[in-house]
Design an enzyme around this catalytic site. Structure first.
Site, PDB file in Angstrom:
ATOM      1  N   THR A   6      38.521 -64.438  14.346  1.00 26.81           N
ATOM      2  CA  THR A   6      39.314 -65.669  14.485  1.00 26.81           C
ATOM      3  C   THR A   6      40.609 -65.539  15.279  1.00 26.81           C
ATOM      4  OG1 THR A   6      40.460 -65.217  12.407  1.00 26.81           O
ATOM      5  CG2 THR A   6      38.448 -66.558  12.272  1.00 26.81           C
ATOM      6  N   ARG A   7      40.987 -64.332  15.701  1.00 27.44           N
ATOM      7  CA  ARG A   7      42.292 -64.139  16.356  1.00 27.44           C
ATOM      8  C   ARG A   7      42.468 -65.029  17.579  1.00 27.44           C
ATOM      9  NH1 ARG A   7      45.815 -60.188  15.868  1.00 27.44           N
ATOM     10  NH2 ARG A   7      44.302 -58.679  15.098  1.00 27.44           N
ATOM     11  N   GLU A  42      44.859 -56.175   2.114  1.00 23.72           N
ATOM     12  CA  GLU A  42      45.830 -57.264   2.295  1.00 23.72           C
ATOM     13  C   GLU A  42      45.631 -58.332   1.231  1.00 23.72           C
ATOM     14  OE1 GLU A  42      46.416 -57.771   7.068  1.00 23.72           O
ATOM     15  OE2 GLU A  42      45.733 -59.528   5.970  1.00 23.72           O
ATOM     16  N   GLY A  67      39.195 -47.920   8.317  1.00 23.27           N
ATOM     17  CA  GLY A  67      39.208 -46.814   7.383  1.00 23.27           C
ATOM     18  C   GLY A  67      40.585 -46.290   7.034  1.00 23.27           C
ATOM     19  N   ARG A  77      40.490 -61.882   9.746  1.00 22.40           N
ATOM     20  CA  ARG A  77      39.714 -60.838  10.421  1.00 22.40           C
ATOM     21  C   ARG A  77      39.860 -61.096  11.901  1.00 22.40           C
ATOM     22  NH1 ARG A  77      37.673 -55.976  10.929  1.00 22.40           N
ATOM     23  NH2 ARG A  77      35.472 -55.837  11.437  1.00 22.40           N
ATOM     24  N   GLY A  78      40.581 -60.231  12.586  1.00 24.96           N
ATOM     25  CA  GLY A  78      40.920 -60.433  13.984  1.00 24.96           C
ATOM     26  C   GLY A  78      39.745 -60.680  14.895  1.00 24.96           C
ATOM     27  N   GLU A  79      38.692 -59.896  14.740  1.00 22.46           N
ATOM     28  CA  GLU A  79      37.531 -60.035  15.602  1.00 22.46           C
ATOM     29  C   GLU A  79      36.887 -61.413  15.471  1.00 22.46           C
ATOM     30  OE1 GLU A  79      34.849 -56.797  14.806  1.00 22.46           O
ATOM     31  OE2 GLU A  79      36.463 -55.335  14.954  1.00 22.46           O
TER      32      GLU A  79
END
Length: 160
Positions: free
Chosen positions: A26-27, A89, A55, A22-24
């Site tokens: 841990t990116r 994913e 979405g 989840r990018g927000e």
């Protein structure tokens, strides 16, 4: 004439590792460091840097990248299950994991494996927006199966 069995023929992969995260969450922290470490060791790693619209349906390119990866590192965080992209994913990763050429490794980043496995605690809260969706049952199964794999637990701690 020499015979070859199906098990002796190995598939060629475009990527060594596919990172699912989840990018927000841990990116710019854990995943950024993990990607850098893998890259420095010459490990060809797929990391999605394109902003994904919420979405939207998972792209064909992303599915192809999952299929073309030998290993998967799934970084579960508290909000991983809030993203339909992450869950799509994950479902594809689990589908590929069932094939002998692919191996998935979960990392539980500041979230308990049992919370992922049973969609409880913070994961339950993140998953709430998907209740009633057609894909929710498939996503729950993928979360359960992935969280049942041997993996690593990482806690967010000061200087940790």
């Amino acid at each position: 004439m020499a015979s070859t069995s199906a098990s002796s023929v190995q598939k060629s992969f475009k990527y060594d590792v596919f990172l699912s995260f989840r990018g927000e969450d841990t990116r710019k922290t854990f995943v950024g460091h993990l990607y850098h470490a893998l890259h420095c060791r010459g490990i060809n790693t797929y990391k999605d840097d394109v902003k994904i619209k919420k979405g939207e349906v998972i792209s064909k390119e992303l599915i192809a990248s999952i299929q073309d990866s030998r290993f998967y590192i799934i970084v579960f965080s508290k909000d991983y299950a809030s993203s339909s992209w992450c869950l799509d994913e994950l479902a594809k990763i689990i589908e590929c994991q069932r094939l002998t050429e692919h191996t998935a490794y979960p990392v539980f980043y500041d979230v308990e494996p049992t919370h992922v496995r049973h969609q409880s605690g913070a994961v339950e809260e993140a998953f709430k927006k998907h209740v009633g969706k057609e894909a929710a049952v498939r996503w729950r199964g993928a979360l359960n199966e992935a969280a049942s794999l041997a993996g690593w637990e990482l806690k967010k701690t000061l200087n940790g």
